[in-house]
Design a protein around this motif. Structure first.
Motif, mmCIF file in Angstrom:
data_model
loop_
_atom_site.group_PDB
_atom_site.id
_atom_site.type_symbol
_atom_site.label_atom_id
_atom_site.label_comp_id
_atom_site.label_asym_id
_atom_site.label_seq_id
_atom_site.Cartn_x
_atom_site.Cartn_y
_atom_site.Cartn_z
ATOM 1 N N ASN A 56 36.328 -19.727 49.304
ATOM 2 C CA ASN A 56 37.595 -18.992 49.235
ATOM 3 C C ASN A 56 37.360 -17.490 49.336
ATOM 4 O O ASN A 56 38.048 -16.789 50.084
ATOM 5 N N GLU A 57 36.387 -16.991 48.568
ATOM 6 C CA GLU A 57 36.098 -15.551 48.584
ATOM 7 C C GLU A 57 35.588 -15.109 49.957
ATOM 8 O O GLU A 57 35.978 -14.056 50.466
ATOM 9 N N GLU A 58 34.723 -15.925 50.565
ATOM 10 C CA GLU A 58 34.207 -15.596 51.898
ATOM 11 C C GLU A 58 35.339 -15.549 52.920
ATOM 12 O O GLU A 58 35.377 -14.673 53.795
ATOM 13 N N SER A 59 36.257 -16.503 52.815
ATOM 14 C CA SER A 59 37.383 -16.549 53.746
ATOM 15 C C SER A 59 38.289 -15.338 53.564
ATOM 16 O O SER A 59 38.767 -14.750 54.538
ATOM 17 N N ALA A 60 38.532 -14.948 52.302
ATOM 18 C CA ALA A 60 39.334 -13.756 52.029
ATOM 19 C C ALA A 60 38.663 -12.517 52.613
ATOM 20 O O ALA A 60 39.331 -11.641 53.182
ATOM 21 N N ASP A 61 37.338 -12.457 52.499
ATOM 22 C CA ASP A 61 36.592 -11.296 53.013
ATOM 23 C C ASP A 61 36.701 -11.176 54.531
ATOM 24 O O ASP A 61 36.724 -10.062 55.069
ATOM 25 N N ILE A 62 36.761 -12.303 55.223
ATOM 26 C CA ILE A 62 36.900 -12.283 56.688
ATOM 27 C C ILE A 62 38.184 -11.555 57.068
ATOM 28 O O ILE A 62 38.202 -10.679 57.934
ATOM 29 N N ILE A 63 39.284 -11.918 56.399
ATOM 30 C CA ILE A 63 40.582 -11.285 56.692
ATOM 31 C C ILE A 63 40.563 -9.829 56.253
ATOM 32 O O ILE A 63 41.051 -8.937 56.955
ATOM 33 N N THR B 227 46.799 -25.419 48.196
ATOM 34 C CA THR B 227 47.257 -24.306 49.039
ATOM 35 C C THR B 227 46.068 -23.494 49.542
ATOM 36 O O THR B 227 46.046 -23.070 50.699
ATOM 37 N N ARG B 228 45.068 -23.297 48.696
ATOM 38 C CA ARG B 228 43.879 -22.558 49.127
ATOM 39 C C ARG B 228 43.167 -23.283 50.269
ATOM 40 O O ARG B 228 42.725 -22.662 51.238
ATOM 41 N N ASP B 229 43.061 -24.593 50.145
ATOM 42 C CA ASP B 229 42.406 -25.376 51.186
ATOM 43 C C ASP B 229 43.156 -25.239 52.514
ATOM 44 O O ASP B 229 42.541 -25.032 53.573
ATOM 45 N N ALA B 230 44.486 -25.329 52.453
ATOM 46 C CA ALA B 230 45.299 -25.224 53.676
ATOM 47 C C ALA B 230 45.185 -23.844 54.303
ATOM 48 O O ALA B 230 45.039 -23.711 55.530
ATOM 49 N N ILE B 231 45.228 -22.810 53.491
ATOM 50 C CA ILE B 231 45.160 -21.437 54.004
ATOM 51 C C ILE B 231 43.778 -21.131 54.571
ATOM 52 O O ILE B 231 43.642 -20.513 55.633
ATOM 53 N N ARG B 232 42.753 -21.593 53.880
ATOM 54 C CA ARG B 232 41.383 -21.361 54.361
ATOM 55 C C ARG B 232 41.180 -21.975 55.757
ATOM 56 O O ARG B 232 40.589 -21.366 56.643
ATOM 57 N N LYS B 233 41.728 -23.173 55.938
ATOM 58 C CA LYS B 233 41.569 -23.874 57.221
ATOM 59 C C LYS B 233 42.393 -23.249 58.341
ATOM 60 O O LYS B 233 42.143 -23.524 59.512
ATOM 61 N N SER B 234 43.371 -22.435 57.984
ATOM 62 C CA SER B 234 44.243 -21.844 59.022
ATOM 63 C C SER B 234 43.689 -20.528 59.572
ATOM 64 O O SER B 234 44.242 -19.968 60.510
ATOM 65 N N ILE B 235 42.587 -20.045 59.005
ATOM 66 C CA ILE B 235 41.999 -18.779 59.460
ATOM 67 C C ILE B 235 41.243 -18.986 60.773
ATOM 68 O O ILE B 235 40.417 -19.901 60.888
#
Length: 353
Positions: free
Chosen positions: A24-31, A287-295
């Motif tokens: 989750n943190e890694e995905s947030a960092d990408i954005i 919700t986190r799983d869904a959002i992470r996969k949409s990046i």
């Protein structure tokens, strides 16, 4: 030996949770990297929207310049209203120009907004423009130098008229949720409960299947913005018990929400739980799983439902994604009392309240 085996088992049990947190943190960092490398190329409203939310989450002064942009935008709007748009005639002319922008649009949301608001166009001035600017200044610990004049304008109108009209709710649910709480925050009219009861009547849960995709989204936005507005936009926690009906609805319908809703809404549903201190709720994980996969990893952001990667257009959904995936904390910030560095020079028109 038994203790060592138990410790090992416990360690293994924790692995999926730790792994998900890292993801989750890694995905947030990408954005975050995508947006923060180009933050000051965004329009002032988008820059301020992103910067204020990240400041409230992190209290990091690197977002102070973006907050100042937001403050300058607020000052500019209030300066104009105080000087040029405050009599009934001026407000009507201003509002009619605003409503004309919806006249030629054909999407369901715009048609609904035009159809109902043309009968009360002053709502666009009062609710959409004036209240939001005054409330934001108030949150910063500021007010406009002609605050008394602007409050007299607010008092000419009974906001109950807009907040309890079912067609207005079907057109402006999230905005009305914000506005009734802003009015209350400013110490003016309190129509929060009247709005909530009218919202429930406009969107009974047993009629969800009859709603168009747009109307289902409008209902969900209304629900999340009741929570967001009561938190004064990520500044304080809300009570799950006070809004049990909303949390129960989200829990019961999360799988449908994940299928029918846009990423903005999915992120807002998850954040609604974080704002009640419910980070371990299964809804948050879903919700986190869904959002992470949409990046989109290559573009470093979540595209629109039509596949658009426009940075400014996508700012709303992407900053929500960062907050959901890497939630920090609520903070009453920034205020001129507690964070004077952010307010070392005030834009013309604003002063300490």
């Amino acid at each position: 030996m038994r203790q060592r085996i138990l410790a090992l088992c416990l360690g293994l049990a924790l692995l999926p949770t730790v792994y998900a947190t890292d993801l989750n943190e890694e995905s947030a960092d990408i954005i975050k990297q995508t947006y923060e490398s180009q933050l000051y190329t965004l329009p002032a409203f988008k820059e301020g929207h992103y910067g204020l939310r990240m400041y409230r989450q992190t209290l990091d002064n690197k977002y102070a310049a973006a907050v100042w942009s937001d403050m300058a935008r607020v000052a500019s709007r209030l300066n104009r209203f105080a000087a040029e748009v405050n009599t009934p005639e001026q407000i009507l002319l201003y509002s009619e120009k605003r409503i004309a922008g919806y006249q030629d649009e054909t999407d369901e949301r715009s048609v609904r907004r035009y159809t109902v608001t043309k009968h009360m166009p002053e709502y666009l001035y009062l609710g959409v423009d004036l209240l939001g600017s005054m409330a934001r200044a108030n949150e910063y610990g500021l007010k406009h130098k002609e605050d008394a004049k602007l409050r007299q304008v607010i008092r000419r109108y009974d906001f109950n008229k807009y907040a309890t009209d079912p067609e207005m709710i079907r057109a402006w649910a999230a905005q009305l949720a914000n506005q009734v709480f802003w009015l209350k925050q400013l110490g003016e009219q309190d129509v929060t409960q009247a709005f909530i009861e009218s919202f429930k009547a406009a969107y009974p849960d047993n009629e969800d299947k009859k709603l168009s995709k747009q109307q289902y989204g409008n209902k969900l936005y209304g629900l999340t913005h009741i929570i967001f507005a009561d938190s004064q936009y990520y500044q304080r926690l809300v009570s799950e018990k006070q809004y049990q009906w909303i949390y129960d609805y989200f829990r019961a319908n999360i799988d449908t929400i994940l299928l029918r809703a846009k990423e903005d809404i999915i992120a807002e549903v998850g954040i609604s739980f974080l704002l009640a201190g419910l980070e371990d709720d299964p809804v948050v994980a879903k919700t986190r799983d869904a959002i992470r996969k949409s990046i989109d990893k290559d573009k470093g952001m979540i595209p629109s439902v039509s596949g658009d990667f426009d940075l400014a257009y996508g700012e709303h959904r992407n900053v929500l994604a960062i907050m959901l995936l890497d939630w920090q904390s609520v903070n009453k910030a920034p205020t001129i009392e507690q964070h004077p560095r952010v307010f070392s020079r005030l834009p013309y028109g604003l002063e300490k309240k």
